[in-house]
Design a protein around this motif. Structure first.
Motif, PDB file in Angstrom:
ATOM      1  N   SER A 143       1.287  -1.157   0.043  1.00 50.41           N
ATOM      2  CA  SER A 143      -0.252  -0.299   0.278  1.00 50.41           C
ATOM      3  C   SER A 143       0.744   0.928  -0.040  1.00 50.41           C
ATOM      4  N   ARG A 144       0.449   2.582  -0.212  1.00 52.31           N
ATOM      5  CA  ARG A 144       0.578   3.589   0.020  1.00 52.31           C
ATOM      6  C   ARG A 144       1.194   3.564   1.575  1.00 52.31           C
ATOM      7  N   ARG A 145       1.815   4.736   2.131  1.00 53.56           N
ATOM      8  CA  ARG A 145       2.017   4.712   3.343  1.00 53.56           C
ATOM      9  C   ARG A 145       1.381   5.783   4.392  1.00 53.56           C
ATOM     10  N   GLU A 146       0.457   5.334   4.409  1.00 51.88           N
ATOM     11  CA  GLU A 146      -1.063   6.155   5.119  1.00 51.88           C
ATOM     12  C   GLU A 146      -1.139   6.467   6.494  1.00 51.88           C
ATOM     13  N   GLU A 147      -1.640   7.130   7.067  1.00 49.74           N
ATOM     14  CA  GLU A 147      -1.311   6.707   8.475  1.00 49.74           C
ATOM     15  C   GLU A 147      -2.576   5.665   9.008  1.00 49.74           C
ATOM     16  N   ASP A 148      -4.084   5.835   8.978  1.00 49.62           N
ATOM     17  CA  ASP A 148      -4.598   4.492  10.123  1.00 49.62           C
ATOM     18  C   ASP A 148      -3.446   3.026   8.950  1.00 49.62           C
ATOM     19  N   ILE A 149      -3.501   2.834   7.948  1.00 40.84           N
ATOM     20  CA  ILE A 149      -2.694   1.667   7.274  1.00 40.84           C
ATOM     21  C   ILE A 149      -1.297   1.142   8.459  1.00 40.84           C
TER      22      ILE A 149
END
Length: 342
Positions: A234-240
């Motif tokens: 994934s992209r580096r997103e905060e919730d992930i």
């Protein structure tokens, strides 16, 4: 025994043989019909539980992989530790848009699929999230697809799962995610060695659905029946990032993929020259294109490809040189340029 009795006995034996032959033929026909019915029911079940065919997506993406690229991931220490471990775990591989995450997911799938051949109690299943695909919305699509993948690899679908199907199919009812989760784990128990699960593009899952996906993943990792290893891109997103806090991570850093991008560009430039979509009067310009795009790609395969697409539309060498001097720095600028020319 006189001759008349012998003839009578022979006739009776012939009659018994004919009866046995008829019985065997009837039994064979009965078994054939039963087998066809089971095959038909199995097909109905697989089509009913999920209409998503990720195999096609995998085949399309793996074709995009250029020979010799992506091997850095398979050789990465963190990846090797994850894939060789005898413990349940999740490995998160994140990168910027256009970094080739889906190709890397497909490379991992291709790599771990050999495990199934060596151990029939091991199973590999996967999901591709994408902006245009329906499964990015309802969670019910996820366990349904996984059930289909698991069941297609079983000689026999678990009886409880078939009864579940028969009930819902007969009444034209749609199961909810809780029902499907129960039968997903029932099918999972048929593979006691391990299951390897690949989630590609988790950032493409609707934000409102991600929490349920995170819960599903956690339950999968913690299940007691089958060792689960999960690979996520994934992209580096905060919730992930928060959901996978503490899990091993591989970042798709520019330094890791720049050599791959150069290899890809070198092959693609030659291919385009060969099919005459890229026409150069001065063949020395080929190296200039390669050097400039490789230097400015900054770890983005998609950016490099789109620039090459754009260069192929230029009328001559001087136009190509002009475009090389004014390349957009990122994907957003690239898309803006494309939209402006429509």
């Amino acid at each position: 025994m006189n001759s008349a009795q012998a003839i009578q006995l022979g006739t009776l034996n012939d009659q018994f043989a004919a009866i046995r032959l008829g019985f065997n033929a009837s039994e064979t026909e009965r078994m054939r019909i039963q087998s066809n019915e089971q095959i038909s029911e199995r097909r109905q079940f697989l089509e009913w539980v999920s209409d998503i065919n990720y195999e096609e997506t995998f085949n399309e993406i793996i074709k995009k992989k250029h020979p010799g690229t992506g091997e850095w991931l398979l050789e990465h220490k963190i990846f090797r530790t994850w894939v060789e471990s005898s413990a349940a775990s999740l490995l998160w591989c994140h990168g910027k848009p256009g970094a080739g995450k889906s190709v890397l997911s497909s490379l991992v799938l291709d790599h771990v699929s050999s495990f199934e051949l060596n151990d029939p109690e091991t199973c590999v299943i996967f999901v591709y999230y994408g902006f245009q695909t329906p499964e990015r919305h309802p969670l019910v699509k996820l366990p349904g697809s996984f059930i289909r993948q698991l069941a297609s690899k079983l000689k026999e679908v678990p009886q409880d799962t078939l009864k579940f199907f028969q009930t819902y199919y007969r009444d034209a009812k749609t199961p909810d995610s809780d029902d499907l989760n129960v039968h997903f784990f029932e099918c999972l128990r048929q593979f006691p060695s391990q299951v390897i699960v690949v989630f590609d593009g988790l950032d493409e899952c609707e934000p409102g659905s991600r929490e349920e996906v995170f819960e599903f993943v956690a339950r999968l990792v913690n299940n007691q029946s089958t060792l689960a290893k999960i690979f996520v891109t994934s992209r580096r997103e905060e919730d992930i990032k928060d959901a996978f806090d503490g899990c091993p991570v591989v970042e798709i850093d520019s330094k890791l993929v720049n050599d791959d991008i150069r290899v890809f560009l070198q092959g693609d430039i030659e291919r385009r020259i060969g099919n005459k979509s890229l026409k150069l009067r001065n063949q020395d310009l080929k190296k200039t294109i390669l050097d400039v795009l490789s230097f400015k790609a900054n770890g983005m395969f998609l950016w490099a490809k789109l620039q090459l697409d754009w260069i192929c539309k230029q009328r001559g060498d001087s136009d190509i040189l002009g475009e090389l001097e004014s390349l957009p720095p990122d994907l957003y600028g690239t898309y803006d340029r494309i939209l402006q020319r429509i």
